[in-house]
Scaffold this active site. Structure first.
Site, short mmCIF file in Angstrom:
data_model
loop_
_atom_site.label_atom_id
_atom_site.label_comp_id
_atom_site.label_asym_id
_atom_site.label_seq_id
_atom_site.Cartn_x
_atom_site.Cartn_y
_atom_site.Cartn_z
N HIS A 185 0.86 -1.19 0.00
CA HIS A 185 0.00 0.00 0.00
C HIS A 185 0.90 1.25 0.00
O HIS A 185 1.87 1.30 0.75
CB HIS A 185 -0.87 -0.07 1.26
CG HIS A 185 -1.82 1.07 1.43
ND1 HIS A 185 -1.42 2.35 1.70
CD2 HIS A 185 -3.18 1.11 1.38
CE1 HIS A 185 -2.48 3.13 1.80
NE2 HIS A 185 -3.56 2.40 1.61
N ARG A 188 -2.50 1.04 -4.54
CA ARG A 188 -2.39 -0.42 -4.49
C ARG A 188 -2.69 -0.92 -5.90
O ARG A 188 -3.39 -0.25 -6.66
CB ARG A 188 -3.46 -1.03 -3.57
CG ARG A 188 -3.36 -0.66 -2.14
CD ARG A 188 -4.40 -1.47 -1.36
NE ARG A 188 -5.50 -0.67 -0.87
CZ ARG A 188 -6.66 -1.17 -0.45
NH1 ARG A 188 -6.87 -2.47 -0.52
NH2 ARG A 188 -7.61 -0.39 0.01
N LYS A 201 -6.18 -0.50 -7.97
CA LYS A 201 -7.03 0.49 -7.31
C LYS A 201 -7.00 1.79 -8.13
O LYS A 201 -6.25 1.92 -9.09
CB LYS A 201 -6.56 0.75 -5.88
CG LYS A 201 -6.81 -0.42 -4.95
CD LYS A 201 -8.21 -0.39 -4.34
CE LYS A 201 -8.30 0.67 -3.25
NZ LYS A 201 -9.67 0.78 -2.72
N TYR A 209 -1.29 9.97 -3.61
CA TYR A 209 -0.19 9.03 -3.85
C TYR A 209 0.93 9.66 -4.68
O TYR A 209 2.01 9.08 -4.80
CB TYR A 209 -0.70 7.73 -4.47
CG TYR A 209 -1.61 6.99 -3.53
CD1 TYR A 209 -1.11 6.51 -2.32
CD2 TYR A 209 -2.96 6.82 -3.79
CE1 TYR A 209 -1.94 5.88 -1.41
CE2 TYR A 209 -3.80 6.19 -2.88
CZ TYR A 209 -3.28 5.72 -1.69
OH TYR A 209 -4.10 5.10 -0.79
N ASP A 268 -9.60 19.16 -0.31
CA ASP A 268 -9.55 19.22 1.15
C ASP A 268 -8.11 19.52 1.55
O ASP A 268 -7.21 19.51 0.70
CB ASP A 268 -10.08 17.92 1.78
CG ASP A 268 -9.33 16.69 1.29
OD1 ASP A 268 -8.09 16.71 1.28
OD2 ASP A 268 -9.98 15.70 0.89
N HIS A 297 -5.53 16.54 0.87
CA HIS A 297 -5.07 16.39 -0.51
C HIS A 297 -4.27 17.60 -0.97
O HIS A 297 -3.32 17.45 -1.75
CB HIS A 297 -6.25 16.11 -1.44
CG HIS A 297 -6.72 14.69 -1.37
ND1 HIS A 297 -7.71 14.27 -0.52
CD2 HIS A 297 -6.28 13.57 -2.02
CE1 HIS A 297 -7.88 12.97 -0.66
NE2 HIS A 297 -7.03 12.51 -1.56
#
Lengths: 434, 321
Positions: free
Chosen positions: A267, A310, A313, A319, A370, A373
């Protein structure tokens, strides 16, 4: 009784939501049809779509269905070549300035146990846009809140009257380090008491528990503990006993790291935590680096251009840092510059994570911005636009950066990827505690 | 459990949950109910009250703010005390688990639930894996890649040392969605902890190949196939598996592929992961032919099938003998 009826209804809903699997063969240009539905500029897209035409025998599942929507949204933004890909710094600054003007509405009560995170995300985002944007008044207000939460100077909880927590302590120290010791706040931090508390949440297997006595033990905890300890210069052998083995055991067969040392799924977030921890311990050479490199590289999608967290996903702007920051750490420690495609990543950030209508940065098209992020997407942009090296591999604060050749600049501040803080700020902080 | 009533706490002096700073950054506008519940909870915690009404208060607080870890900790202490006092620890703990199931169903993304559950199982006098699996199945059915639930399931299986149903369970999820990477990693978890025979590893390889045949362009199944060879077979790739991978690459390694190859002259293939697999396998077994094949495969990946990683493919090519 009422509870049981509710549960029965809940289960009924779940079963209703289950989808049938349909097998189908997608012949060519699988995403083009959708795209034409809501895109006026078909001609612009043709060339780009051709790149995505691996002939796929595909099963229509929850995974492909969710991703097809995202690809559709992203491709139309990525191919809008008439629009310049640039960071709207002034626009995002408005969003961050709100944080110093507003009260959070009651539906944000979910953040009540994570208040130091807001301090760190907001302050760090501003500092990444430009260190000049952080005013003395902002620093004072951040410091006051941090020390209202923990008048003793640490360890820190999520808000006043809350138990000390590893994530809250990490976020508080990160936020305070960005305050540049205005009002002498650095000297109010109680190193000794933080150290003793870290020892109290240390586990025999080398992990750390987020909170005593009930809390999670995973690589997040290790990273929070080791970041704080290295910044405050309280990183002892005793504190990291068995931790190296713990981290080594978190790398799974995919090459990335899971949260726990028993073959958890690899992850992006847990991988960053493990790799940054290993960097702090000067032990990156103890893991399987080639597998880690392959895993990181495979997280970048050809179509969306950004990283997922991942395998199989969806892409998510955060990320850009959790995986991109891992890649930057590997680069700093001499493992090469070839792991990610920086220009493509930059395209995802600038074209898909910004909106013309709402300031702040976001996960993906269709999502609201937000603070979380905003911080990690900007950090992702920083690791894309700079190249990293380290003077002394035993000292993570000796990482330095220079603009990456061949990648345009957004004038963003260079961060130290291990700490996700501006390089100079975190170095000054660590020097203060030497 | 009787209903929650704020009147049961009128004797408790609330303890402020707001900082009182005049210009606080991002204060939360708490509802009156939230302030009332949390400020009473703070006082009870401070006084160390372990009572039925304290327990009810934590239920309410958790319903309002499920991520409030401090209250979870407080609840744990209350349950420890009350379970002992009740004289029926097992019955008491079961009741607590029932309550937790309810909360779990409503909060799929929450962290605290799972560590709380672990803590309960550790002090439960007769914990049972049968008690755990249904709720986990419901949670996974609703969100098939829920990281917390998969991770907890692994912890649970290790705690009870009962691997009986796990391969079948993972298979049911793979049947539902062959791209579910969480389910694939669960199979590796089982394999690694059950010391499989050579025969069992072979069977697992066959299982994986069948899934690849259904969907060749799937990073999860290819990673798993590699994983099996790396973990159990010392990376000794056999001819059969190499032939298997070649099926999905349309014989392109028979073509002459150099960096100046026209992209349009390359055929469509069924799986870029098959090509990557072949490239890495050929790179590991040095022979002039293998090296040449690896070079062609990396070049083709870079040109057409996986261009975003062209720097990685070029790097790997540079490392070939």
């Amino acid at each position: 009784m009422v509870g049981e009826i509710r549960r029965a209804k809940f289960i009924g809903n779940l079963l209703g939501r289950r989808r049938e699997i349909v097998e189908q063969v997608v012949s060519e240009e699988p995403y083009k049809e959708d795209q034409e539905d809501d895109n006026d500029n078909d001609n612009d897209n043709d060339n780009d779509v051709e790149e995505i035409e691996i002939l796929m025998k595909e099963q229509d599942t929850e995974t492909t269905e969710a991703r097809a929507h995202v690809i559709n949204d992203c491709v139309s933004l990525l191919t809008a070549v008439n629009e310049k890909a640039e960071l709207k710094s002034d626009f995002h600054r408005q969003y961050l300035d709100y944080a110093f003007q507003i009260k959070l509405p009651p539906q944000m009560t979910a953040l009540d146990a994570s208040q130091p995170w807001i301090l760190y995300w907001v302050l760090n985002s501003l500092a990444m846009l430009s260190e000049d944007l952080v005013s003395d008044e902002m620093r004072r207000r951040i410091e006051e809140k941090a020390f209202a939460i923990s008048p003793e100077g640490g360890p820190f909880g999520g808000g006043i009257g809350q138990l000390p927590h590893l994530a809250a302590t990490y976020a508080s120290i990160e936020a305070l380090s960005s305050c540049a010791n205005s009002n002498g706040s650095w000297d109010k931090i109680d190193k000794k008491s933080i150290y003793n508390w870290l020892l109290s949440v240390k586990q025999e297997n080398g992990g750390f528990k987020t909170c005593y006595s009930v809390g999670e033990v995973d690589t997040r905890g290790v990273y929070c503990a080791l970041s704080v300890a290295s910044m405050l210069n309280i990183l002892t052998d005793e504190l990291v006993e068995n931790t190296l083995q713990y981290l080594i055991n978190c790398q799974n067969y995919e090459g990335g790291f899971g949260g726990c040392p028993f073959e958890d799924e690899a992850h992006g977030g847990y991988t960053f935590c493990a790799v940054a921890s290993l960097a702090i311990m000067g032990a990156l050479d103890k893991i399987n680096i080639p597998k880690l490199i392959d895993w990181c590289a495979t997280k970048q999608y050809n179509e969306e251009k950004g990283f997922c967290g991942r395998s199989n996903k969806l892409v998510d702007g955060c990320y850009s840092f959790w995986v991109g920051g891992t890649v930057a750490i590997l680069e700093a420690y001499g493992y090469g510059e070839y792991i990610m495609n920086h220009n493509e990543m930059r395209e995802y950030i600038l074209r898909c994570c910004q909106d013309t209508k709402r300031p702040g940065l976001r996960d993906k098209p269709g999502k609201n911005p937000d603070f979380y992020h905003t911080n990690y997407v900007l950090a992702g942009l920083s690791v894309v636009e700079y190249t990293f090296k380290i003077d002394n591999p035993k000292d993570p604060f000796s990482i330095s950066a220079e603009p990456r050749k061949g990648v345009p600049s957004s004038n963003i501040t260079a961060i130290n990827p291990v700490y996700c803080l501006p390089i100079d700020l975190v170095k000054n902080f660590a020097n203060h505690f030497k | 459990m009787s209903g929650f009533d704020m009147n049961n706490y009128v004797d408790v002096e609330p303890l402020e949950i707001e900082t009182g700073l005049p210009d606080e950054v991002c204060p939360i506008m708490y509802t009156d109910e939230y302030k009332q519940v949390m400020s009473v909870a703070r006082r009870l915690m401070q006084e160390g009250e372990y009572s039925e009404r304290a327990l009810q208060l934590t239920s309410k607080a958790i319903a309002l703010a499920p991520a409030f870890y401090t209250v979870w900790n407080y609840r744990y202490s209350i349950v420890e005390h009350l379970a002992k006092e009740s004289g029926d620890v097992e019955g008491y703990m079961n009741k607590e688990m029932d309550w937790l199931d309810e909360v779990t169903l409503g909060n799929p993304k929450n962290y605290q639930i799972w560590s709380y559950r672990q803590a309960l199982l550790k002090i439960h006098p007769a914990p049972s894996v049968k008690r755990e699996l249904p709720i986990l199945q419901i949670m996974i059915d609703d969100d098939t890649k829920n990281y917390h639930v998969w991770s907890y399931r692994k912890w649970c299986i290790l705690f009870f040392q009962d691997f009986t149903n796990e391969l079948t369970y993972a298979d049911s999820l793979i049947q539902r969605d062959v791209y579910n990477n969480s389910a694939w990693t669960h199979r590796m978890f089982v394999m690694k902890h059950t010391n499989p025979s050579k025969h069992e590893v072979r069977e697992e390889i066959e299982y994986t190949k069948k899934k690849i045949e259904i969907v060749p362009q799937n990073v999860s199944s290819w990673e798993y196939l590699r994983g099996l060879y790396e973990v159990f077979l010392d990376c000794e790739y056999d001819e059969e598996t190499i032939k298997f991978a070649e099926k999905f690459t349309d014989d392109i390694l028979k073509l002459d592929i150099t960096v100046d190859k026209e992209v349009s002259a390359l055929p469509n293939i069924e799986s870029s992961y098959a090509l990557e697999f072949l490239a890495d396998v050929f790179a590991k077994i040095p022979s002039p032919e293998n090296t040449n094949n690896a070079k062609k495969a990396y070049t083709a990946l870079s040109l057409k099938y996986d261009p975003i990683r062209s720097a990685l493919w070029n790097h790997k090519m540079g490392q070939l003998a």
